[in-house]
Enzyme design. Structure first.
Site, PDB file in Angstrom:
ATOM      1  N   ASP A   1      80.381  91.733  35.808  1.00  0.00           N
ATOM      2  CA  ASP A   1      80.496  90.388  35.229  1.00  0.00           C
ATOM      3  C   ASP A   1      81.489  89.499  35.984  1.00  0.00           C
ATOM      4  OD1 ASP A   1      78.634  91.069  33.353  1.00  0.00           O
ATOM      5  OD2 ASP A   1      80.085  91.524  31.774  1.00  0.00           O
TER       6      ASP A   1
ATOM      7  N   ARG B   1      72.429  85.179  38.795  1.00  0.00           N
ATOM      8  CA  ARG B   1      73.780  84.828  39.250  1.00  0.00           C
ATOM      9  C   ARG B   1      73.935  84.864  40.763  1.00  0.00           C
ATOM     10  NH1 ARG B   1      77.235  87.720  34.379  1.00  0.00           N
ATOM     11  NH2 ARG B   1      76.915  86.022  32.910  1.00  0.00           N
TER      12      ARG B   1
HETATM   13  C1  S3P Z   1      77.740  94.798  28.653  1.00  0.00           C
HETATM   14  C2  S3P Z   1      77.225  95.446  29.752  1.00  0.00           C
HETATM   15  C3  S3P Z   1      76.879  94.783  31.010  1.00  0.00           C
HETATM   16  C4  S3P Z   1      77.524  93.421  31.109  1.00  0.00           C
HETATM   17  C5  S3P Z   1      77.390  92.624  29.842  1.00  0.00           C
HETATM   18  C6  S3P Z   1      78.033  93.362  28.688  1.00  0.00           C
HETATM   19  C7  S3P Z   1      78.031  95.564  27.437  1.00  0.00           C
HETATM   20  O1  S3P Z   1      75.473  94.601  31.071  1.00  0.00           O
HETATM   21  O2  S3P Z   1      76.973  92.710  32.186  1.00  0.00           O
HETATM   22  O3  S3P Z   1      78.015  91.369  29.982  1.00  0.00           O
HETATM   23  O4  S3P Z   1      78.741  95.048  26.554  1.00  0.00           O
HETATM   24  O5  S3P Z   1      77.562  96.697  27.334  1.00  0.00           O
HETATM   25  P1  S3P Z   1      74.510  95.744  31.630  1.00  0.00           P
HETATM   26  O6  S3P Z   1      74.652  96.909  30.769  1.00  0.00           O
HETATM   27  O7  S3P Z   1      73.131  95.166  31.567  1.00  0.00           O
HETATM   28  O8  S3P Z   1      74.953  95.996  33.043  1.00  0.00           O
END
Ligand code: S3P
Length: 434
Positions: A309, A340
């Site tokens: 992120d 992104r």
């Molecule tokens: C998150 C996991 C990540 C992240 C998202 C929040 C989470 O996504 O990018 O902002 O809270 O488990 P991904 O699991 O798709 O990588």
């Protein structure tokens, strides 16, 4: 909403208490809803995404009250919703709730906003279907109609390192007889594992595999630490605005999230961690950042899920590092709230950055002086909005950020906190953020 950001004419100095972690807030409200009794959540995030999770839990019959803390009362069961469950913009809400709802004795429909309705859900539908779940969608996108069923356990090996997919399957496993296991190529954030264990679940991790058995959760007091993904904007601002010195307090320092600090240190950043401790199973501490001369680096492989992120703001950082920074293995960045990779390249180019798009990341040549003097877009994406704000602080001329209100998704306090904590408005020479 448009936001004009002017070049900062002096340094950033101050101490900021970083608001609550978004990922942990989602989990706190969902898991407390599954525990029979009264749970207390301290420092629940005010971001719109965690509020989407709270509203979905309320629509499933959970009682929630704010008395400073968020008090969740549950009989340990969810009840059939009377309308569609609106996950708003939140990928974490829809993917984790899919895992929770797949094993219930009722049907439900999860919906989302325009951006969420375009995001891929096959990554959760496929493994849940292997467990016997019945999920109806059009082209694996929201809305998802979930006809709850008794599930059976699986041992699933995922091609993606995704905490949302992992958590979805673990939550389905939590309510399924037998042992469910999930293996990922690299370790993604492990807040689900930590919190489920803290609440009494039978869950264990060996290497990249997490195994869970059907368990009853106990209600707990959960104190939520500050979000390192929110801290990231101040980390980068402190590193690139000359002579700055910032202290960030109460920041979550779970090693599955601290990739940005490791990368910044590799680039030569002067960052110190002060006063580490553990709350509700999570490591927290204070971070001190001082302006630094930076050099480029390559960011790839197993560190990617630990800073996924933060990549938009790391791209801003790389524009101020000497040499060529290469970011690769980050193709899933194209499936976030916006694409992104495309969005960061398009908007940073407008500011004057030397940045190139690759299928799975960026190549950034630095150090460049950013010109600004233009309008930039946020693509309905909170992380784009805040990354561009930070870039604006060092642009020669003002930039105009369109759609700045998207910061409310994770960090509604961003702007105020920045101005109140780091800028001393009484100094007449400072022309800062209008
Ligand atoms: C998150 C996991 C990540 C992240 C998202 C929040 C989470 O996504 O990018 O902002 O809270 O488990 P991904 O699991 O798709 O990588």
């Amino acid at each position: 909403m448009q936001k004009i950001v002017n070049r900062i004419s002096t340094s950033l100095k101050g101490t900021i208490t970083i608001p609550a972690d978004k990922s942990i807030s989602h989990r706190a409200v969902m898991f407390s809803s599954l525990a029979k009794g009264k749970s207390t959540i301290k420092n629940f995030s005010k971001g719109q995404d965690p509020l989407s999770s709270l509203k979905v839990c309320q629509a499933l019959g959970i009682n929630a009250e704010f008395n400073g803390d968020l008090i969740i009362s549950s009989n340990g069961k969810l009840s059939a919703p009377t309308s569609n469950l609106d996950c708003g913009n939140s990928g974490t809400t829809i993917r984790l709730m899919s895992g929770i709802l797949a094993s219930r004795d009722f049907s439900s429909v999860l919906i989302g906003d325009e951006s969420l309705s375009k995001r891929p859900m096959k990554r959760v539908i496929e493994p849940l279907s292997l467990m016997g779940a019945e999920i109806i969608s059009n082209d694996f996108k929201a809305p998802l109609k979930i006809n709850g069923k008794n599930l059976h356990p699986i041992n699933y090996t995922s091609k993606l390192a995704s905490a949302q997919v992992k958590s979805c399957i673990l939550l389905a496993g939590l309510n399924t007889d037998g042992k469910t296991s999930f293996t990922e190529p690299y370790i993604s954030r492990n807040h689900t594992e930590i919190m489920l264990k803290y609440m009494g679940a039978n869950i264990s991790t060996t290497g990249n595999t997490v195994t869970i058995e059907k368990s009853v959760l106990e209600p707990k007091t959960i104190e939520i630490c500050g979000d390192i993904s929110s801290a990231a904007y101040f980390v980068v601002a402190g590193l690139i605005v000359p002579n700055s010195k910032i202290i960030l307090t109460n920041v979550g320092l779970n090693p599955t999230r601290t990739g940005i600090l490791e990368v910044a240190q590799k680039m030569g950043a002067n960052i110190k961690i002060l006063d580490e401790k553990i709350i509700s199973g999570e490591i927290i501490g204070d971070i001190q950042i001082s302006y630094s001369n930076l050099k480029s680096c390559t960011i790839e492989g197993d560190i990617i899920p630990r800073l996924i992120d933060e990549l938009p703001v790391i791209a801003v950082l790389a524009t101020q590092a000497e040499g060529t920074t290469i970011i690769k293995d980050a193709q899933d960045l194209r499936n976030k709230e916006s694409d992104r990779i495309k969005a960061v390249v398009t908007e940073l180019k407008k500011l004057g950055a030397d940045i190139e798009e690759t299928p799975d990341g960026f190549i950034i040549n630095g150090k460049t002086s950013l010109k600004g003097d233009c309008e930039v877009e946020t693509y309905h994406d909170h992380r784009l909005a805040m990354s561009l704000f930070v870039a604006g602080l060092i642009c020669e001329k003002a930039i105009n950020i369109n759609g700045f209100e998207w910061v409310d998704i994770s960090f509604p306090e961003f702007d105020k906190l920045f101005n109140l904590s780091l800028i001393h408005i009484s100094e007449p020479t400072r022309r800062v953020v209008i």
